[in-house]
Enzyme design. Structure first.
Site: not given
Ligand code: NAD
Length: 262
Positions: A162, A158, A145, A65
């Site tokens: 970021k 959020y 992001s 975590d």
């Molecule tokens: P997702 O929800 O598909 O995957 C996130 C992963 O992080 C999951 O496997 C979850 O179990 C893990 N996670 C959550 N809390 C955790 C913790 N405390 N410790 C360890 N693991 C943890 O999300 P995603 O869309 O793949 O996003 C990945 C990153 O990219 C994030 O930081 C998100 O903010 C960023 N992001 C995503 C988007 C988007 O459009 N999806 C856009 C901008 C930024």
């Protein structure tokens, strides 16, 4: 980069979405990878490890975590024990809250900050301590992001987390440059992952619209005309981890199909 024969990387949040694609891509690039995620995502993390192994790559799973500092320190120590060093830390794990200011609870606020901002702090610090001690340089890479550049409605917690990641990254880049360590973040737009599906659910249920319409309307705002894929982001992270990115530090690379210009 480390002098050990194996180049290696840790990717957090690697059981799903963007992190999964990054882990697979870095393994394809030749890195030995720790696929780190929450204990509840253990099966999915092992699936990523198996996929990498099936393609003749090297990977191991780790339960962590990222909001818990000693767990992150343990993750880095175990990685170094296994692979003999650490070249690249990808602090990717994150959570999204979609709620107006007037309804955001302090628990939601704290969890968002603990995972998205403190999580990156813990990962950067633990990795950098190892890299500085080893004297080998290295790469710190974090998930920001487009919301790190411009706040959007219902994204206060959020977006604040970021923006914080970008601020931390800019400071760290300057502090660690003398050690040959670079720090950069990637700023995706609308990536089709479980996270964006949950954002779409939250938005459409608030607006009384059919599921999928929030994602659809975002797609229409993307100049390149399609939703972003996890591989689009993984390609940028691959570059940030590569020798070609050696003179780049303190940056936020926006990869969003042309929605936002940084
Ligand atoms: P997702 O929800 O598909 O995957 C996130 C992963 O992080 C999951 O496997 C979850 O179990 C893990 N996670 C959550 N809390 C955790 C913790 N405390 N410790 C360890 N693991 C943890 O999300 P995603 O869309 O793949 O996003 C990945 C990153 O990219 C994030 O930081 C998100 O903010 C960023 N992001 C995503 C988007 C988007 O459009 N999806 C856009 C901008 C930024």
């Amino acid at each position: 980069m480390s002098t050990s024969a194996v180049r290696s990387a840790i990717v957090t949040g690697a059981a799903s979405g963007i992190g999964r694609a990054i882990a697979v891509r870095l393994a394809r690039d030749g890195f030995a990878v720790t696929v780190a995620d929450l204990p509840t995502a253990g099966d999915a993390a092992q699936g990523v490890v198996d996929e990498i192994a099936a393609a003749a790559g090297t990977a191991r799973a780790a339960a962590v975590d990222v909001s818990v500092q000693p767990e992150v320190e343990g993750m880095v120590a175990a990685h170094v024990d296994t692979f003999g060093g650490l070249d690249v830390m990808v602090a990717n794990a994150g959570v999204a809250v979609t709620a107006p200011l007037l309804e955001t609870t302090s628990d939601q606020w704290r969890r968002t900050m603990d995972v998205n901002l403190a999580g990156v702090f813990h990962c950067y610090q633990a990795a950098a301590r190892h890299m500085v001690d080893a004297g080998t340089g290295g790469r710190l890479i974090g998930a920001a992001s487009v919301a790190a550049h411009r706040g959007g409605i219902w994204q206060g917690a959020y977006s604040a987390s970021k923006f914080g990641v970008r601020g931390l990254n800019q400071s760290v880049a300057q502090e660690l440059a003398p050690h040959g360590i670079t720090a950069n973040v990637y700023s995706p737009g609308v990536v089709h992952t479980p996270m964006w599906e949950s954002i779409d659910d939250a938005m459409t249920s608030r607006l009384g619209q059919p599921v999928g319409t929030a994602m659809q309307s975002m797609t229409q705002a993307i100049p390149l005309g399609r939703l972003e894929t996890p591989s689009d982001v993984a390609g940028v992270v691959s570059f940030l981890a590569s020798p070609d990115a050696g003179y780049l530090t303190g940056q936020s690379i926006v990869v969003d199909g042309g929605m936002w210009f940084s």
